[in-house]
Motif scaffolding. Structure first.
Motif, PDB file in Angstrom:
ATOM      1  N   LYS A 189       0.829  -1.209   0.000  1.00 39.27           N
ATOM      2  CA  LYS A 189       0.000   0.000   0.000  1.00 39.27           C
ATOM      3  C   LYS A 189       0.863   1.259   0.000  1.00 39.27           C
ATOM      4  CE  LYS A 189      -3.938   2.228   2.274  1.00 39.27           C
ATOM      5  NZ  LYS A 189      -3.420   3.586   2.089  1.00 39.27           N
ATOM      6  N   TYR A 190       1.952   1.232   0.766  1.00 38.30           N
ATOM      7  CA  TYR A 190       2.837   2.401   0.814  1.00 38.30           C
ATOM      8  C   TYR A 190       3.364   2.718  -0.585  1.00 38.30           C
ATOM      9  CZ  TYR A 190       6.762   5.441   2.002  1.00 38.30           C
ATOM     10  OH  TYR A 190       7.635   6.504   2.060  1.00 38.30           O
ATOM     11  N   ILE A 191       3.776   1.679  -1.302  1.00 36.05           N
ATOM     12  CA  ILE A 191       4.297   1.876  -2.660  1.00 36.05           C
ATOM     13  C   ILE A 191       3.166   2.232  -3.623  1.00 36.05           C
ATOM     14  CG2 ILE A 191       5.403   0.712  -4.612  1.00 36.05           C
ATOM     15  CD1 ILE A 191       6.988  -0.928  -2.493  1.00 36.05           C
ATOM     16  N   GLY A 192       2.060   1.507  -3.533  1.00 34.78           N
ATOM     17  CA  GLY A 192       0.919   1.779  -4.411  1.00 34.78           C
ATOM     18  C   GLY A 192       0.370   3.178  -4.234  1.00 34.78           C
ATOM     19  N   ASP A 193       0.425   3.692  -2.998  1.00 32.50           N
ATOM     20  CA  ASP A 193      -0.072   5.053  -2.738  1.00 32.50           C
ATOM     21  C   ASP A 193       0.730   6.104  -3.497  1.00 32.50           C
ATOM     22  OD1 ASP A 193      -2.186   4.349  -1.168  1.00 32.50           O
ATOM     23  OD2 ASP A 193      -1.251   4.852   0.750  1.00 32.50           O
ATOM     24  N   LYS A 194       2.010   5.846  -3.718  1.00 32.09           N
ATOM     25  CA  LYS A 194       2.827   6.799  -4.483  1.00 32.09           C
ATOM     26  C   LYS A 194       2.292   6.912  -5.920  1.00 32.09           C
ATOM     27  CE  LYS A 194       5.713   7.560  -1.116  1.00 32.09           C
ATOM     28  NZ  LYS A 194       4.825   7.857  -0.013  1.00 32.09           N
ATOM     29  N   VAL A 195       1.898   5.781  -6.490  1.00 33.40           N
ATOM     30  CA  VAL A 195       1.327   5.784  -7.840  1.00 33.40           C
ATOM     31  C   VAL A 195      -0.034   6.471  -7.835  1.00 33.40           C
ATOM     32  CG1 VAL A 195       0.550   4.329  -9.752  1.00 33.40           C
ATOM     33  CG2 VAL A 195       2.579   3.689  -8.444  1.00 33.40           C
ATOM     34  N   ARG A 196      -0.831   6.218  -6.803  1.00 35.39           N
ATOM     35  CA  ARG A 196      -2.151   6.855  -6.712  1.00 35.39           C
ATOM     36  C   ARG A 196      -2.022   8.363  -6.511  1.00 35.39           C
ATOM     37  NH1 ARG A 196      -3.139   1.631  -4.767  1.00 35.39           N
ATOM     38  NH2 ARG A 196      -2.315   1.990  -2.679  1.00 35.39           N
ATOM     39  N   GLN A 197      -1.011   8.784  -5.755  1.00 35.38           N
ATOM     40  CA  GLN A 197      -0.770  10.220  -5.591  1.00 35.38           C
ATOM     41  C   GLN A 197      -0.363  10.852  -6.921  1.00 35.38           C
ATOM     42  OE1 GLN A 197       2.207  10.099  -2.504  1.00 35.38           O
ATOM     43  NE2 GLN A 197       0.715  10.225  -0.844  1.00 35.38           N
ATOM     44  N   ALA A 198       0.446  10.129  -7.692  1.00 37.07           N
ATOM     45  CA  ALA A 198       0.836  10.624  -9.017  1.00 37.07           C
ATOM     46  C   ALA A 198      -0.394  10.789  -9.903  1.00 37.07           C
ATOM     47  CB  ALA A 198       1.831   9.662  -9.665  1.00 37.07           C
ATOM     48  N   GLU A 199      -1.291   9.830  -9.826  1.00 35.59           N
ATOM     49  CA  GLU A 199      -2.533   9.883 -10.607  1.00 35.59           C
ATOM     50  C   GLU A 199      -3.376  11.085 -10.194  1.00 35.59           C
ATOM     51  OE1 GLU A 199      -6.368   7.011 -10.738  1.00 35.59           O
ATOM     52  OE2 GLU A 199      -4.461   5.999 -11.088  1.00 35.59           O
ATOM     53  N   GLU A 200      -3.427  11.345  -8.891  1.00 31.46           N
ATOM     54  CA  GLU A 200      -4.197  12.480  -8.376  1.00 31.46           C
ATOM     55  C   GLU A 200      -3.593  13.807  -8.842  1.00 31.46           C
ATOM     56  OE1 GLU A 200      -6.132  13.874  -4.093  1.00 31.46           O
ATOM     57  OE2 GLU A 200      -4.239  12.763  -4.081  1.00 31.46           O
ATOM     58  N   LEU A 201      -2.263  13.892  -8.823  1.00 26.99           N
ATOM     59  CA  LEU A 201      -1.598  15.122  -9.274  1.00 26.99           C
ATOM     60  C   LEU A 201      -1.812  15.359 -10.763  1.00 26.99           C
ATOM     61  CD1 LEU A 201       1.801  15.010  -7.330  1.00 26.99           C
ATOM     62  CD2 LEU A 201      -0.069  16.636  -7.005  1.00 26.99           C
ATOM     63  N   ARG A 202      -1.741  14.295 -11.563  1.00 25.72           N
ATOM     64  CA  ARG A 202      -1.974  14.450 -13.006  1.00 25.72           C
ATOM     65  C   ARG A 202      -3.399  14.917 -13.285  1.00 25.72           C
ATOM     66  NH1 ARG A 202       1.465   9.822 -13.692  1.00 25.72           N
ATOM     67  NH2 ARG A 202      -0.343   8.471 -13.486  1.00 25.72           N
ATOM     68  N   ALA A 203      -4.356  14.348 -12.551  1.00 25.09           N
ATOM     69  CA  ALA A 203      -5.758  14.739 -12.747  1.00 25.09           C
ATOM     70  C   ALA A 203      -5.958  16.212 -12.396  1.00 25.09           C
ATOM     71  CB  ALA A 203      -6.666  13.860 -11.888  1.00 25.09           C
ATOM     72  N   TRP A 204      -5.320  16.654 -11.320  1.00 27.37           N
ATOM     73  CA  TRP A 204      -5.422  18.061 -10.912  1.00 27.37           C
ATOM     74  C   TRP A 204      -4.772  18.968 -11.954  1.00 27.37           C
ATOM     75  CZ3 TRP A 204      -1.541  21.167  -7.835  1.00 27.37           C
ATOM     76  CH2 TRP A 204      -2.072  22.410  -7.447  1.00 27.37           C
TER      77      TRP A 204
END
Length: 504
Positions: A189-204
């Motif tokens: 989850k710690y590693i996967g969250d980094k990818v999800r944060q990247a996805e959130e930043l791209r969407a923003w």
């Protein structure tokens, strides 16, 4: 050339080709054999798209259900610019290859290069035969899995299991045989969250760019409309015949847009900006290089390289902070902004550097030039049959609107590019963390503890881990940190989260 003696226990009777036993592949096998791994085939349901005869281009429509082709699968992201669509009826007939949010896509031919997850913004889509889709079981962290597949140990295995001497190609059955390193779920989850944060930043970032375009369109609506009549002649004002007799300059839509913008109080770009063109051949192999391939046609995202990786020789453009516009093929819209952090890098000599003459926000200048207001004035001017180009005089002559909120609008785009950069760093960090775990530079316990403290509102351990990351890996002595300002990362993430929450 290589040779290796293989024990009978290590032979795969279905793969007796020599490439399957390359030394680097055997090392990956050996390393993973000492870790907790599962077969990729165990994580969910694998399927692929229909044969081409069942999906001819005649089924494509302008609106409908998106169809993923190879060009739509990027690295951790969906590339929407070249989507084609299927009618709902056609999609239903191809229901077996329907993909849903959370499904993972792997391109068969671009082995280890094109893998992405279907985002929540796409309720459903379909895929071609050149893509493998994986629908994960509920407890699987698909973002961790995609990160592993992009790591050295994942890419190496995907390449090993691919077939073909000229073009390597993955099959569904062979893909299932990949060994997936499977650490504790909290570490995943710690590693996967980094990818999800990247996805959130791209969407923003994309939302901020869209906000800029909407604001521009609201104030100058006629500049975004197509009122072409198809006429082969135009009546041009005398002032529009001042520097060129290029027929494209008198395109009826170009003239209409320019006349409209003038009535709105717009002025020529030469009144608010200058164009620079300093060049140099004095650079090192590690100097940052920005070629035309580094510039996105649709966004302000940049993908810098360096001289060594780009294979550049000879003269390059010196790039300072500010707007850059490609002379070559203006219809590709290769326009971007060089941030302060990349000032002093070098780039293609096809780039023109635009600098404000006064207090006008440079990011606002970029946004207008990147928009249809810039594109529809510059595109008709390209001359040359093989390599159509514009020049600095074409750019100087562009009619440029100055919005009363130019400073605020420019800040939106500045934040957008910063978010794109941070998203790319987060993806690199996730991959490096997987490799560091496998190689013993980090322990599962460290990541578990960092994740738990993050959930308790304490980012101290997360900061400590991020500070040790570089583009070369984790805890590499002398390497430049990946995140020069971790607090800026947290600021951007907070802004992206707040923006997403406000939309909900």
């Amino acid at each position: 050339m290589f040779y290796r003696k293989i024990s009978a226990n290590s032979l795969n009777t279905k793969r007796l080709d020599s490439d399957f036993y390359r030394p680097e592949y055997l090392v990956i096998d050996e390393v993973l054999s000492h870790l907790n791994c599962v077969k990729l085939g165990s994580i969910g349901h694998f399927f692929t798209g229909p044969f081409g005869s069942k999906l001819p281009s005649s089924l494509y429509v302008e609106e409908g259900i998106p169809l993923f082709r190879v060009a739509n699968v990027g690295q951790f992201e969906v590339i929407t610019e070249s989507f084609v669509y299927l009618a709902p009826k056609s999609h239903e007939e191809l229901k077996a290859s329907e993909v849903l949010p959370g499904d993972l896509l792997i391109v068969k031919a671009s082995v280890g290069e094109k893998i992405c997850k279907i985002p929540e913004s796409l309720p459903k889509a379909n895929i071609t035969q050149h893509i493998i889709a994986i629908r994960p079981k509920n407890h699987m962290d698909i973002d961790y899995i995609s990160t592993f597949l992009f790591s050295y140990y994942g890419v190496g295995q995907l390449q090993r299991y691919s077939l073909g001497s000229i073009i390597q190609y993955l099959g569904v059955t062979d893909t299932k045989n990949v060994s997936l390193y499977y650490p504790h779920l909290v570490a995943q989850k710690y590693i996967g969250d980094k990818v999800r944060q990247a996805e959130e930043l791209r969407a923003w970032a994309m939302a901020l760019e869209l906000k800029f375009q909407k604001q521009l369109k609201t104030f100058y609506p006629e500049a975004f409309k197509d009122k072409s009549t198809g006429k082969k002649h135009s009546m041009a004002p005398i002032e529009d015949m001042s520097y060129t007799l290029n027929p494209g300059a008198f395109d009826e839509e170009r003239l209409r847009i320019r006349l409209y913008l003038k009535k709105c109080g717009s002025i020529k770009l030469k009144e608010v900006a200058s164009i620079e063109g300093t060049t140099s051949s004095d650079y090192s192999q590690d100097t940052t290089y920005i070629g035309l391939d580094s510039i996105s046609s649709g966004t302000c995202a940049l993908s810098p390289s360096n001289i060594r990786k780009s294979g550049v020789t000879g003269t390059s453009r010196i790039l300072n902070e500010g707007v850059v516009v490609a002379k070559l093929r203006p219809y590709l819209n290769k326009i971007s902004y060089i941030p302060k952090s990349l000032s002093g890098s070098v780039g293609s000599t096809e780039l023109l550097c635009v600098r404000p003459l006064n207090e006008l926000n440079g990011w606002y200048i970029y946004g207008v030039l990147k928009s249809d207001i810039g594109l529809r004035q510059l595109k008709p001017l390209a001359s040359g049959s093989t390599h159509p180009r514009i020049d600095q005089y074409d750019l100087y002559d562009l009619i440029f609107p100055i919005h009363q909120d130019s400073e605020i609008m420019g800040k939106w785009l500045e934040n957008a590019q910063a978010a794109y950069f941070m998203a790319s760093y987060l993806v690199i960090s996730a991959k490096s963390l997987v490799e560091a775990l496998i190689e013993g530079q980090l322990t599962e316990e460290q990541l578990i503890k960092a994740q738990q403290t993050l959930e308790d509102g304490d980012n101290t351990l997360d900061k400590a881990i991020l500070h040790k990351l570089s583009s070369e890996g984790y805890a590499i002595e002398g390497a430049t940190p990946l995140f020069s300002d971790v607090d800026e990362l947290y600021r951007l993430l907070a802004s992206a989260t707040a923006a997403a929450d406000s939309e909900d």
